[in-house]
Design a protein around this motif. Structure first.
Motif, PDB file in Angstrom:
ATOM      1  N   ALA A  85      -6.178  56.167  60.082  1.00 37.13           N
ATOM      2  CA  ALA A  85      -5.487  56.413  61.344  1.00 37.13           C
ATOM      3  C   ALA A  85      -5.943  55.397  62.380  1.00 37.13           C
ATOM      4  O   ALA A  85      -7.145  55.222  62.599  1.00 37.13           O
ATOM      5  N   ALA A  86      -4.980  54.761  62.996  1.00 37.86           N
ATOM      6  CA  ALA A  86      -5.276  53.752  64.007  1.00 37.86           C
ATOM      7  C   ALA A  86      -5.001  54.289  65.396  1.00 37.86           C
ATOM      8  O   ALA A  86      -4.022  54.998  65.617  1.00 37.86           O
ATOM      9  N   SER A  87      -5.872  53.950  66.312  1.00 41.75           N
ATOM     10  CA  SER A  87      -5.669  54.330  67.713  1.00 41.75           C
ATOM     11  C   SER A  87      -5.964  53.127  68.602  1.00 41.75           C
ATOM     12  O   SER A  87      -6.677  52.209  68.206  1.00 41.75           O
ATOM     13  N   GLY A  88      -5.400  53.161  69.787  1.00 43.21           N
ATOM     14  CA  GLY A  88      -5.577  52.052  70.709  1.00 43.21           C
ATOM     15  C   GLY A  88      -4.236  51.551  71.194  1.00 43.21           C
ATOM     16  O   GLY A  88      -3.276  51.486  70.443  1.00 43.21           O
ATOM     17  N   ARG A  89      -4.199  51.214  72.453  1.00 48.13           N
ATOM     18  CA  ARG A  89      -2.933  50.806  73.055  1.00 48.13           C
ATOM     19  C   ARG A  89      -2.375  49.535  72.457  1.00 48.13           C
ATOM     20  O   ARG A  89      -1.174  49.289  72.466  1.00 48.13           O
ATOM     21  N   THR A  90      -3.264  48.686  71.920  1.00 48.92           N
ATOM     22  CA  THR A  90      -2.831  47.369  71.470  1.00 48.92           C
ATOM     23  C   THR A  90      -2.615  47.286  69.968  1.00 48.92           C
ATOM     24  O   THR A  90      -2.588  46.202  69.408  1.00 48.92           O
ATOM     25  N   PHE A  91      -2.450  48.430  69.302  1.00 44.89           N
ATOM     26  CA  PHE A  91      -2.300  48.393  67.850  1.00 44.89           C
ATOM     27  C   PHE A  91      -0.952  47.813  67.480  1.00 44.89           C
ATOM     28  O   PHE A  91       0.085  48.450  67.663  1.00 44.89           O
ATOM     29  N   SER A  92      -0.974  46.627  66.955  1.00 47.62           N
ATOM     30  CA  SER A  92       0.248  45.949  66.523  1.00 47.62           C
ATOM     31  C   SER A  92      -0.149  44.902  65.480  1.00 47.62           C
ATOM     32  O   SER A  92      -0.107  43.687  65.738  1.00 47.62           O
ATOM     33  N   PRO A  93      -0.508  45.363  64.305  1.00 46.55           N
ATOM     34  CA  PRO A  93      -1.012  44.412  63.317  1.00 46.55           C
ATOM     35  C   PRO A  93       0.098  43.646  62.623  1.00 46.55           C
ATOM     36  O   PRO A  93       1.254  44.084  62.598  1.00 46.55           O
ATOM     37  N   TYR A  94      -0.259  42.545  62.057  1.00 45.69           N
ATOM     38  CA  TYR A  94       0.638  41.849  61.139  1.00 45.69           C
ATOM     39  C   TYR A  94       0.605  42.565  59.787  1.00 45.69           C
ATOM     40  O   TYR A  94       1.651  42.754  59.151  1.00 45.69           O
ATOM     41  N   ALA A  95      -0.578  42.956  59.387  1.00 44.60           N
ATOM     42  CA  ALA A  95      -0.739  43.657  58.117  1.00 44.60           C
ATOM     43  C   ALA A  95      -1.956  44.565  58.184  1.00 44.60           C
ATOM     44  O   ALA A  95      -2.825  44.408  59.044  1.00 44.60           O
TER      45      ALA A  95
ATOM     46  N   ILE B 192      -0.491  45.766  53.113  1.00 40.67           N
ATOM     47  CA  ILE B 192       0.891  46.052  53.455  1.00 40.67           C
ATOM     48  C   ILE B 192       1.219  45.353  54.774  1.00 40.67           C
ATOM     49  O   ILE B 192       0.467  45.442  55.745  1.00 40.67           O
ATOM     50  N   THR B 193       2.332  44.650  54.786  1.00 43.90           N
ATOM     51  CA  THR B 193       2.803  44.021  56.005  1.00 43.90           C
ATOM     52  C   THR B 193       3.421  45.095  56.887  1.00 43.90           C
ATOM     53  O   THR B 193       4.256  45.885  56.426  1.00 43.90           O
ATOM     54  N   TRP B 194       2.989  45.122  58.127  1.00 45.89           N
ATOM     55  CA  TRP B 194       3.369  46.236  58.988  1.00 45.89           C
ATOM     56  C   TRP B 194       4.873  46.299  59.246  1.00 45.89           C
ATOM     57  O   TRP B 194       5.468  47.352  59.291  1.00 45.89           O
ATOM     58  N   SER B 195       5.499  45.146  59.432  1.00 46.14           N
ATOM     59  CA  SER B 195       6.904  45.137  59.840  1.00 46.14           C
ATOM     60  C   SER B 195       7.861  45.546  58.725  1.00 46.14           C
ATOM     61  O   SER B 195       8.814  46.275  58.954  1.00 46.14           O
ATOM     62  N   ASN B 196       7.609  45.069  57.521  1.00 42.40           N
ATOM     63  CA  ASN B 196       8.602  45.288  56.465  1.00 42.40           C
ATOM     64  C   ASN B 196       8.045  45.969  55.220  1.00 42.40           C
ATOM     65  O   ASN B 196       8.740  46.067  54.213  1.00 42.40           O
ATOM     66  N   SER B 197       6.786  46.439  55.302  1.00 45.58           N
ATOM     67  CA  SER B 197       6.151  47.165  54.192  1.00 45.58           C
ATOM     68  C   SER B 197       6.028  46.342  52.920  1.00 45.58           C
ATOM     69  O   SER B 197       5.965  46.909  51.830  1.00 45.58           O
TER      70      SER B 197
ATOM     71  N   GLN C 203      -5.051  43.083  60.121  1.00 41.65           N
ATOM     72  CA  GLN C 203      -4.933  41.625  60.176  1.00 41.65           C
ATOM     73  C   GLN C 203      -3.890  41.317  61.244  1.00 41.65           C
ATOM     74  O   GLN C 203      -2.740  41.731  61.114  1.00 41.65           O
ATOM     75  N   LEU C 204      -4.311  40.618  62.276  1.00 42.39           N
ATOM     76  CA  LEU C 204      -3.413  40.413  63.399  1.00 42.39           C
ATOM     77  C   LEU C 204      -2.374  39.329  63.141  1.00 42.39           C
ATOM     78  O   LEU C 204      -1.312  39.333  63.753  1.00 42.39           O
ATOM     79  N   SER C 205      -2.693  38.415  62.259  1.00 40.47           N
ATOM     80  CA  SER C 205      -1.710  37.411  61.866  1.00 40.47           C
ATOM     81  C   SER C 205      -2.106  36.902  60.500  1.00 40.47           C
ATOM     82  O   SER C 205      -3.222  37.123  60.034  1.00 40.47           O
ATOM     83  N   LEU C 206      -1.181  36.220  59.861  1.00 36.39           N
ATOM     84  CA  LEU C 206      -1.415  35.769  58.494  1.00 36.39           C
ATOM     85  C   LEU C 206      -2.597  34.816  58.403  1.00 36.39           C
ATOM     86  O   LEU C 206      -3.282  34.746  57.382  1.00 36.39           O
TER      87      LEU C 206
END
Length: 119
Positions: free
Chosen positions: A23-33, A51-56, A99-102
């Motif tokens: 479980a992730a918490s935090g206002r800035t949670f927006s990972p790449y993966a 797992i890539t966050w945007s497209n699984s 992972q915030l970016s590739l």
């Protein structure tokens, strides 16, 4: 600051199953993966699945293919690892990380959850 909390580990007999949650918490949670890793005693930490966050889009370590399934729930910012046909070699502490970016390393590691598989 993102915080990751793993849960769902435990003791299971060989051939059994477990479902881990991260479980992730935090206002800035927006990972790449998101990735699940594990570390057994005396061994280096290794990637289990990603797992890539945007497209699984998923990637698995060879030992996890066909037995483990990684998934994510965007609504709850949770990543899961379904593990089936467990064997004693799967005994380890399992961690999740973002992972915030590739091109970046994984960070914001959770505290881990212990998985023990008895023979």
């Amino acid at each position: 600051q993102v915080q990751l909390v793993e849960s769902g580990g435990g003791l299971v007999q060989a051939g059994g199953s477990l479902r881990l949650s991260c479980a992730a918490s935090g206002r800035t949670f927006s990972p790449y993966a998101m990735g699940w890793f594990r570390q057994a005693p005396g061994k280096e930490r290794e990637l289990v699945a990603r797992i890539t966050w945007s497209n699984s889009f998923t990637v698995y370590a060879e030992f996890a293919k066909g037995r483990f399934t990684i998934s994510r729930d965007k609504a709850t910012n949770t990543v899961y690892l379904e593990m089936n046909i467990l064997n004693p070699e799967d005994t380890a502490v399992y961690y999740c990380a973002q992972q915030l970016s590739l091109s970046r390393r994984y960070d914001s590691w959770g505290q881990g959850t212990q998985v023990t598989v008895s023979s």
